[in-house]
Design a protein around this motif. Structure first.
Motif, PDB file in Angstrom:
ATOM      1  N   UNK A 219      -0.240   3.165 -24.345  1.00 33.31           N
ATOM      2  CA  UNK A 219       0.496   4.244 -24.999  1.00 33.31           C
ATOM      3  C   UNK A 219       1.169   5.181 -23.995  1.00 33.31           C
ATOM      4  N   UNK A 220       0.717   5.140 -22.744  1.00 36.81           N
ATOM      5  CA  UNK A 220       1.329   5.979 -21.702  1.00 36.81           C
ATOM      6  C   UNK A 220       2.618   5.378 -21.158  1.00 36.81           C
ATOM      7  N   UNK A 221       2.823   4.075 -21.359  1.00 34.35           N
ATOM      8  CA  UNK A 221       4.035   3.419 -20.869  1.00 34.35           C
ATOM      9  C   UNK A 221       5.229   3.958 -21.650  1.00 34.35           C
ATOM     10  N   UNK A 222       6.286   4.406 -20.962  1.00 37.93           N
ATOM     11  CA  UNK A 222       7.424   4.989 -21.679  1.00 37.93           C
ATOM     12  C   UNK A 222       8.081   3.985 -22.613  1.00 37.93           C
ATOM     13  N   UNK A 223       8.654   4.455 -23.731  1.00 38.01           N
ATOM     14  CA  UNK A 223       9.352   3.550 -24.648  1.00 38.01           C
ATOM     15  C   UNK A 223      10.587   2.972 -23.988  1.00 38.01           C
ATOM     16  N   UNK A 224      11.060   1.879 -24.530  1.00 37.95           N
ATOM     17  CA  UNK A 224      12.247   1.235 -23.984  1.00 37.95           C
ATOM     18  C   UNK A 224      12.143  -0.266 -24.120  1.00 37.95           C
ATOM     19  N   UNK A 225      13.242  -0.945 -23.895  1.00 39.69           N
ATOM     20  CA  UNK A 225      13.288  -2.400 -23.998  1.00 39.69           C
ATOM     21  C   UNK A 225      12.302  -2.998 -22.990  1.00 39.69           C
ATOM     22  N   UNK A 226      11.300  -3.724 -23.478  1.00 42.92           N
ATOM     23  CA  UNK A 226      10.205  -4.155 -22.606  1.00 42.92           C
ATOM     24  C   UNK A 226       9.767  -5.580 -22.884  1.00 42.92           C
ATOM     25  N   UNK A 227       9.368  -6.256 -21.812  1.00 47.15           N
ATOM     26  CA  UNK A 227       8.694  -7.542 -21.908  1.00 47.15           C
ATOM     27  C   UNK A 227       7.223  -7.311 -21.546  1.00 47.15           C
ATOM     28  N   UNK A 228       6.340  -7.741 -22.433  1.00 54.05           N
ATOM     29  CA  UNK A 228       4.907  -7.514 -22.239  1.00 54.05           C
ATOM     30  C   UNK A 228       4.230  -8.826 -21.852  1.00 54.05           C
ATOM     31  N   UNK A 229       3.220  -8.707 -20.999  1.00 58.29           N
ATOM     32  CA  UNK A 229       2.479  -9.869 -20.521  1.00 58.29           C
ATOM     33  C   UNK A 229       0.983  -9.603 -20.611  1.00 58.29           C
ATOM     34  N   UNK A 230       0.270 -10.505 -21.284  1.00 61.85           N
ATOM     35  CA  UNK A 230      -1.191 -10.439 -21.353  1.00 61.85           C
ATOM     36  C   UNK A 230      -1.722 -11.819 -20.977  1.00 61.85           C
ATOM     37  N   UNK A 231      -2.012 -12.003 -19.711  1.00 66.34           N
ATOM     38  CA  UNK A 231      -2.455 -13.294 -19.189  1.00 66.34           C
ATOM     39  C   UNK A 231      -3.947 -13.219 -18.914  1.00 66.34           C
ATOM     40  N   UNK A 232      -4.733 -13.981 -19.671  1.00 67.19           N
ATOM     41  CA  UNK A 232      -6.199 -13.932 -19.564  1.00 67.19           C
ATOM     42  C   UNK A 232      -6.690 -12.492 -19.659  1.00 67.19           C
ATOM     43  N   UNK A 233      -6.152 -11.782 -20.636  1.00 62.05           N
ATOM     44  CA  UNK A 233      -6.519 -10.382 -20.873  1.00 62.05           C
ATOM     45  C   UNK A 233      -7.408 -10.241 -22.104  1.00 62.05           C
TER      46      UNK A 233
ATOM     47  N   UNK B  73       0.800  -1.227   0.000  1.00 63.60           N
ATOM     48  CA  UNK B  73       0.000   0.000   0.000  1.00 63.60           C
ATOM     49  C   UNK B  73       0.828   1.270   0.000  1.00 63.60           C
ATOM     50  N   UNK B  74       2.145   1.135  -0.076  1.00 60.61           N
ATOM     51  CA  UNK B  74       3.018   2.320  -0.036  1.00 60.61           C
ATOM     52  C   UNK B  74       3.212   2.859  -1.447  1.00 60.61           C
ATOM     53  N   UNK B  75       2.242   3.651  -1.887  1.00 65.88           N
ATOM     54  CA  UNK B  75       2.286   4.258  -3.217  1.00 65.88           C
ATOM     55  C   UNK B  75       1.943   5.740  -3.110  1.00 65.88           C
ATOM     56  N   UNK B  76       2.232   6.468  -4.165  1.00 64.18           N
ATOM     57  CA  UNK B  76       1.868   7.880  -4.198  1.00 64.18           C
ATOM     58  C   UNK B  76       1.285   8.223  -5.559  1.00 64.18           C
ATOM     59  N   UNK B  77       0.310   9.125  -5.555  1.00 68.69           N
ATOM     60  CA  UNK B  77      -0.317   9.559  -6.805  1.00 68.69           C
ATOM     61  C   UNK B  77       0.581  10.568  -7.498  1.00 68.69           C
ATOM     62  N   UNK B  78       0.565  10.520  -8.819  1.00 73.12           N
ATOM     63  CA  UNK B  78       1.348  11.464  -9.611  1.00 73.12           C
ATOM     64  C   UNK B  78       0.471  12.609 -10.093  1.00 73.12           C
ATOM     65  N   UNK B  79       1.062  13.770 -10.395  1.00 74.24           N
ATOM     66  CA  UNK B  79       0.295  14.867 -10.998  1.00 74.24           C
ATOM     67  C   UNK B  79      -0.324  14.433 -12.322  1.00 74.24           C
ATOM     68  N   UNK B  80      -1.410  15.089 -12.723  1.00 76.50           N
ATOM     69  CA  UNK B  80      -2.140  14.685 -13.920  1.00 76.50           C
ATOM     70  C   UNK B  80      -1.287  14.736 -15.182  1.00 76.50           C
ATOM     71  N   UNK B  81      -0.291  15.631 -15.211  1.00 75.91           N
ATOM     72  CA  UNK B  81       0.522  15.743 -16.420  1.00 75.91           C
ATOM     73  C   UNK B  81       1.512  14.579 -16.574  1.00 75.91           C
ATOM     74  N   UNK B  82       1.691  13.789 -15.516  1.00 75.37           N
ATOM     75  CA  UNK B  82       2.574  12.630 -15.585  1.00 75.37           C
ATOM     76  C   UNK B  82       1.882  11.489 -16.336  1.00 75.37           C
ATOM     77  N   UNK B  83       2.645  10.712 -17.097  1.00 76.15           N
ATOM     78  CA  UNK B  83       2.039   9.595 -17.835  1.00 76.15           C
ATOM     79  C   UNK B  83       1.543   8.511 -16.884  1.00 76.15           C
ATOM     80  N   UNK B  84       2.278   8.248 -15.810  1.00 79.65           N
ATOM     81  CA  UNK B  84       1.847   7.278 -14.799  1.00 79.65           C
ATOM     82  C   UNK B  84       1.002   7.993 -13.748  1.00 79.65           C
TER      83      UNK B  84
END
Length: 447
Positions: A209-223, A179-190
């Motif tokens: 499309x909001x996820x920043x570009x870069x070397x990525x592994x994507x997962x779609x499990x029962x999506x 539960x240790x999270x913080x909200x970002x300002x609206x202008x932030x992609x996350x």
């Protein structure tokens, strides 16, 4: 780079834990039950005054506008802000209709590590999960990453979750970060960020499309199987779209009807070479796969899709589930999960050649290729009590039995073309340099 078999024992050491959470096998409902105008399922709340809220909303909508597409009906039934199945119940798993398996989760984590190693151990990678539910799958994968800390010590790993539900994102945050999270300002992609219990940064987004570009592994499990579909039927007059309308004989129930003429969806989504008489198409899945393929082509990485599906062979797979039982898709909308098998041939086509594709292959074959049999033997040898051994064997049977999960669940991957075709071999076919096989999609021998 070390040969793949020598690495497998290390990777498999993190695989397959005892007793898990798993979605039960989905079997097809009889067509008559699925296509009825509300028949089927147990009568609940006899004598209640009028139809439930979401059905009332749909009846008013249909009286005002006429029949709607199956896709629009699915969106209302699953994600209506007030009465949708996922909205009301807090998403996957809340009513017990879904069960996810740590055995599979851990092997998926190992698959990503295996691909990271095969691609030369890039200095950083993003793990991006689409529709992470309560976060249990990511939590299991993080546990694998933790067990392989020495291997990943020089790699900058981050987790990126694409989740539109505020309720689910809170559940994910609680499971993954305490539960240790913080909200970002609206202008932030996350819109939210935190750090996992194992020290890995986690970010939340509303759109891929909001996820920043870069070397990525994507997962779609029962999506993909929960995304809205359009249904089409071949007739003597050509293709017609299957729509949802009010049953004139029973005014508070719904039925399927055929569009009187061709619809825009019919014109756009039916392939000229189609040979089936009944087709289900999920345009949203096509758009998402295109985006994944573009990202992998540009930035590198891989995508793993794990879902119920077929390779362009099935026809009518639209069905409902409530409390682990088949439920009429048109009865009491908002009270059951609605799903349709993923058409992997459509996903392959929608990559438009930007990436290589592997699969789909059956879960039984994928897990066997990942070394599940050896891991089971190790766990059985280390088990001291009969109950644990029985649970391991029961879990293995559920995952591997063709009549259970073994044949109805599939794995499908998107990879850069160079991952499968060595650059040298385009010009020097006789070159002896070889690429390691892709874990899970080919039989791997353990050293």
């Amino acid at each position: 780079m070390a040969a793949l078999p020598a690495r497998r024992a290390l990777l498999l050491a993190a695989a397959l834990g005892p007793a898990g959470r798993r979605r039960l096998p989905r079997h097809h409902a009889p067509a008559a039950a699925r296509l009825s105008s509300g028949a089927g399922g147990e009568a609940e709340a006899e004598g209640r005054a009028g139809p439930p809220a979401l059905l009332r909303h749909l009846l008013l909508k249909l009286r005002a506008t006429g029949p709607v597409t199956v896709a629009e009906y699915m969106r209302e039934a699953l994600t209506n802000p007030g009465q949708g199945y996922y909205t009301r119940r807090g998403g996957i798993g809340d009513s017990g209709d879904f069960i996810t398996s740590p055995e599979i989760s851990q092997l998926i984590g190992i698959w990503y590590i295996s691909e990271w190693m095969a691609m030369g151990k890039p200095k950083a990678f993003q793990l991006v999960e689409l529709g992470p539910g309560r976060g249990s799958l990511t939590d299991d994968i993080l546990r694998v990453f933790k067990q392989l800390t020495s291997l990943l010590s020089k790699c900058d790993v981050s987790i990126h979750l694409v989740e539109v539900s505020p309720k689910l994102s809170k559940m994910q945050a609680l499971m993954l970060t305490g539960g240790k999270v913080q909200s970002n300002p609206q202008e932030e992609s996350a819109y939210m960020k935190g750090v996992s219990k194992t020290g890995i940064p986690i970010f939340w987004y509303r759109d891929i499309q909001d996820v920043p570009p870069g070397y990525s592994f994507y997962l779609a499990h029962e999506f993909f199987d929960a995304l809205p579909i359009h249904k089409f039927q071949r007739t003597e007059k050509g293709w017609r779209e299957v729509l949802v309308d009010i049953d004139p004989e029973i005014p508070d129930q719904l039925r399927f009807v055929l569009s009187p003429s061709s619809t825009p969806a019919t014109e756009n989504f039916i392939q000229p070479e189609e040979t089936r008489d009944h087709v289900e198409v999920c345009p949203e899945a096509g758009v998402i796969i295109q985006r994944l393929a573009c990202r992998i082509e540009k930035d590198g990485g891989a995508a793993l899709v794990a879902d119920y599906g077929h390779d362009g062979t099935k026809t009518d797979t639209f069905r409902g589930f409530r409390n682990h039982k088949l439920h009429d898709v048109l009865k009491d909308p908002g009270t059951a999960d609605l799903t349709a098998d993923v058409d992997f041939s459509y996903l392959r086509k929608m990559t438009q050649g930007r990436t290589a594709t592997l699969g789909p292959i059956k879960q039984q074959e994928f897990l066997k290729n990942m070394g599940i049999d050896l891991r089971l033997q190790v766990l059985l040898q280390n088990s001291r009590d009969t109950a644990t051994r029985e649970q391991l064997l029961h879990s293995y049977d559920m995952l591997m039995n063709p009549k259970k999960m073994g044949d109805c669940f599939n794995f499908f991957a998107l990879l850069p073309h160079h991952r499968l075709v060595h650059p040298d071999k385009k010009h020097k076919p006789e070159s002896k340099s070889s690429l390691p096989p892709v874990a899970g999609f080919g039989e791997l021998l353990l050293a």
